[in-house]
Design a protein around this motif. Structure first.
Motif, PDB file in Angstrom:
ATOM      1  N   ASN A   1      -6.429   1.619  -8.808  1.00  0.00           N
ATOM      2  CA  ASN A   1      -6.185   3.052  -8.964  1.00  0.00           C
ATOM      3  C   ASN A   1      -6.151   3.439 -10.445  1.00  0.00           C
ATOM      4  O   ASN A   1      -6.713   4.463 -10.835  1.00  0.00           O
ATOM      5  N   GLY A   2      -5.502   2.607 -11.251  1.00  0.00           N
ATOM      6  CA  GLY A   2      -5.456   2.885 -12.695  1.00  0.00           C
ATOM      7  C   GLY A   2      -6.856   2.915 -13.293  1.00  0.00           C
ATOM      8  O   GLY A   2      -7.192   3.801 -14.089  1.00  0.00           O
ATOM      9  N   ASP A   3      -7.698   1.945 -12.863  1.00  0.00           N
ATOM     10  CA  ASP A   3      -9.076   1.893 -13.386  1.00  0.00           C
ATOM     11  C   ASP A   3      -9.861   3.123 -12.940  1.00  0.00           C
ATOM     12  O   ASP A   3     -10.547   3.766 -13.731  1.00  0.00           O
TER      13      ASP A   3
ATOM     14  N   GLY B   1       3.841  -0.566  -5.795  1.00  0.00           N
ATOM     15  CA  GLY B   1       2.958  -0.351  -4.630  1.00  0.00           C
ATOM     16  C   GLY B   1       1.564   0.061  -5.069  1.00  0.00           C
ATOM     17  O   GLY B   1       0.898  -0.655  -5.829  1.00  0.00           O
ATOM     18  N   SER B   2       1.125   1.233  -4.643  1.00  0.00           N
ATOM     19  CA  SER B   2      -0.212   1.742  -5.009  1.00  0.00           C
ATOM     20  C   SER B   2      -0.280   2.206  -6.462  1.00  0.00           C
ATOM     21  O   SER B   2      -1.345   2.617  -6.930  1.00  0.00           O
ATOM     22  N   GLY B   3       0.880   2.195  -7.145  1.00  0.00           N
ATOM     23  CA  GLY B   3       0.931   2.692  -8.529  1.00  0.00           C
ATOM     24  C   GLY B   3       1.292   4.161  -8.593  1.00  0.00           C
ATOM     25  O   GLY B   3       1.261   4.778  -9.666  1.00  0.00           O
ATOM     26  N   ALA B   4       1.685   4.742  -7.454  1.00  0.00           N
ATOM     27  CA  ALA B   4       1.877   6.193  -7.345  1.00  0.00           C
ATOM     28  C   ALA B   4       2.768   6.779  -8.451  1.00  0.00           C
ATOM     29  O   ALA B   4       2.376   7.737  -9.135  1.00  0.00           O
ATOM     30  N   VAL B   5       3.952   6.203  -8.633  1.00  0.00           N
ATOM     31  CA  VAL B   5       4.914   6.776  -9.581  1.00  0.00           C
ATOM     32  C   VAL B   5       4.449   6.541 -11.025  1.00  0.00           C
ATOM     33  O   VAL B   5       4.400   7.469 -11.844  1.00  0.00           O
TER      34      VAL B   5
ATOM     35  N   LEU C   1       2.559   0.569   0.540  1.00  0.00           N
ATOM     36  CA  LEU C   1       3.189   1.711   1.203  1.00  0.00           C
ATOM     37  C   LEU C   1       2.315   2.949   0.983  1.00  0.00           C
ATOM     38  O   LEU C   1       1.751   3.125  -0.098  1.00  0.00           O
ATOM     39  N   ILE C   2       2.218   3.795   1.979  1.00  0.00           N
ATOM     40  CA  ILE C   2       1.523   5.069   1.810  1.00  0.00           C
ATOM     41  C   ILE C   2       2.460   5.980   1.020  1.00  0.00           C
ATOM     42  O   ILE C   2       3.584   6.247   1.468  1.00  0.00           O
ATOM     43  N   PRO C   3       2.055   6.427  -0.178  1.00  0.00           N
ATOM     44  CA  PRO C   3       2.979   7.244  -0.984  1.00  0.00           C
ATOM     45  C   PRO C   3       3.444   8.473  -0.218  1.00  0.00           C
ATOM     46  O   PRO C   3       2.668   9.132   0.473  1.00  0.00           O
ATOM     47  N   ARG C   4       4.767   8.757  -0.338  1.00  0.00           N
ATOM     48  CA  ARG C   4       5.381   9.857   0.395  1.00  0.00           C
ATOM     49  C   ARG C   4       5.587  11.066  -0.509  1.00  0.00           C
ATOM     50  O   ARG C   4       5.809  10.918  -1.708  1.00  0.00           O
TER      51      ARG C   4
ATOM     52  N   ASP D   1      -3.425  11.649  -1.151  1.00  0.00           N
ATOM     53  CA  ASP D   1      -3.201  12.500  -2.319  1.00  0.00           C
ATOM     54  C   ASP D   1      -1.715  12.518  -2.629  1.00  0.00           C
ATOM     55  O   ASP D   1      -0.889  12.707  -1.727  1.00  0.00           O
ATOM     56  N   PHE D   2      -1.384  12.294  -3.895  1.00  0.00           N
ATOM     57  CA  PHE D   2       0.015  12.219  -4.337  1.00  0.00           C
ATOM     58  C   PHE D   2       0.101  12.847  -5.721  1.00  0.00           C
ATOM     59  O   PHE D   2      -0.695  12.521  -6.601  1.00  0.00           O
ATOM     60  N   TRP D   3       1.080  13.742  -5.896  1.00  0.00           N
ATOM     61  CA  TRP D   3       1.217  14.462  -7.168  1.00  0.00           C
ATOM     62  C   TRP D   3      -0.120  15.128  -7.469  1.00  0.00           C
ATOM     63  O   TRP D   3      -0.626  15.860  -6.614  1.00  0.00           O
ATOM     64  N   THR D   4      -0.763  14.845  -8.611  1.00  0.00           N
ATOM     65  CA  THR D   4      -2.074  15.456  -8.874  1.00  0.00           C
ATOM     66  C   THR D   4      -3.210  14.451  -8.654  1.00  0.00           C
ATOM     67  O   THR D   4      -4.344  14.714  -9.036  1.00  0.00           O
ATOM     68  N   LEU D   5      -2.894  13.312  -8.067  1.00  0.00           N
ATOM     69  CA  LEU D   5      -3.866  12.208  -8.036  1.00  0.00           C
ATOM     70  C   LEU D   5      -4.334  11.872  -6.630  1.00  0.00           C
ATOM     71  O   LEU D   5      -3.582  12.023  -5.666  1.00  0.00           O
TER      72      LEU D   5
END
Ligand SMILES: C[S@@+](CC[C@H](N)C(=O)[O-])C[C@H]1O[C@@H](n2cnc3c(N)ncnc32)[C@H](O)[C@@H]1O
Length: 269
Positions: free
Chosen positions: A145-147, A112-116, A82-85, A69-73
């Motif tokens: 992740n975007g899809d 990376g995972s598209g987190a930002v 990378l595992i989002p920090r 879980d990162f931000w609201t996603l």
């Protein structure tokens, strides 16, 4: 074997054991507390024990769960990214301020995972967000992740700015690799399991950051912002590099733990 019995026998933290068992049983974590006496079927016992053993051997929890879980996603993650920090949420916070203030064309380098990129797009659907990575496997994860989240981001493969030739942006963001190759921290925590390309940047750790600062003027619009995440002791050389590169309004923000973490500047030349 019951739910409680499985949690008890695991040789990992109770929190991790509950999260893994909830994933195996495809239930919310709260379910575990209310159904401690329930019997677990042999297939799921076996799956849980294998995951718990991998966790005990140092496999990051996020890779075992398949998400972070990162931000609201909720983002899917695997060994290609990378595992989002949590610290990176400060980059998103600052980026969102710039978008609110009018930046519409946004570039996330090394996504990376598209987190930002995805967090910015989720907050600001009106922004045109483009995200790049050198790793096709990382980009596949970001795109998935975007899809999943139904968020439209323009994904590009390539070496930093080579992925976006001839284009200019109002906001350029990056959380590039910034650890020195010989840094002993690379042997700690989740880092040994994460892709080296996502972590290591040359002998000093500053090589990617300096490269991005050096090339950014050719890709940034007048009035645009460049925001960079970095190591706790890298703010000062980055401020100097930004100033030498022609940026102004340079400042650094601290993360939750009080460490200098994000440095940015504006391009007004
Ligand atoms: C520290 S990770 C950050 C990932 C993501 N932005 C985040 O904050 O969770 C750095 C990312 O930069 C990518 N990368 C490394 N070298 C690169 C290069 N030369 N060009 C583009 N991306 C690169 C890595 O593949 C990795 O996905």
């Amino acid at each position: 074997m019951t739910v409680t019995g499985l949690i008890r026998e695991a040789t990992i933290s109770r929190q991790d054991a509950e999260a893994l068992l909830a994933t195996v049983l495809e239930v919310e974590r709260a379910w575990i507390y209310a159904h401690g006496d329930e019997q677990v079927n042999p297939g799921n016992i076996d799956r849980f024990r294998k995951m718990a053993a991998a966790r005990a051997d140092g496999e990051p929890l996020a890779y075992l769960l398949g998400y972070r879980d990162f931000w609201t996603l909720r983002l899917r993650v695997n060994r290609d990214v990378l595992i989002p920090r949590r610290e990176t949420e400060h980059l998103v916070e600052w980026a969102n301020e710039c978008i609110t203030a009018g930046a519409r064309r946004v570039l996330d380098l090394g996504t990376g995972s598209g987190a930002v990129a995805l967090s910015c797009k989720a907050e600001h659907p009106e922004a045109d967000v483009c995200a790049t990575d050198l790793s096709p496997k990382a980009l596949a994860c970001a795109r998935a992740n975007g899809d999943d989240l139904n968020l439209s981001v323009d994904w590009r493969e390539g070496d930093w700015f080579d992925a976006v030739p001839g284009e200019r942006w109002q906001l350029i963001l990056s959380n590039p690799p910034y650890i020195a190759a010989a840094d002993p921290h690379l042997n700690e925590g989740d880092l040994p399991a994460e892709p080296a390309r996502a972590l290591i940047s040359g002998e000093t750790g500053l090589e990617s950051l300096r490269h991005i600062i050096g090339r950014a003027p050719d890709f940034i619009e007048h009035g645009g912002w460049l925001l960079l995440e970095h190591g706790f002791d890298q703010a000062s050389p980055l401020q100097e590099a930004l100033f030498a590169g022609g940026f102004i309004t340079i400042s650094t923000r601290r993360d939750w733990s009080g460490q200098e973490r994000i440095t940015g500047g504006q391009w007004l030349s």
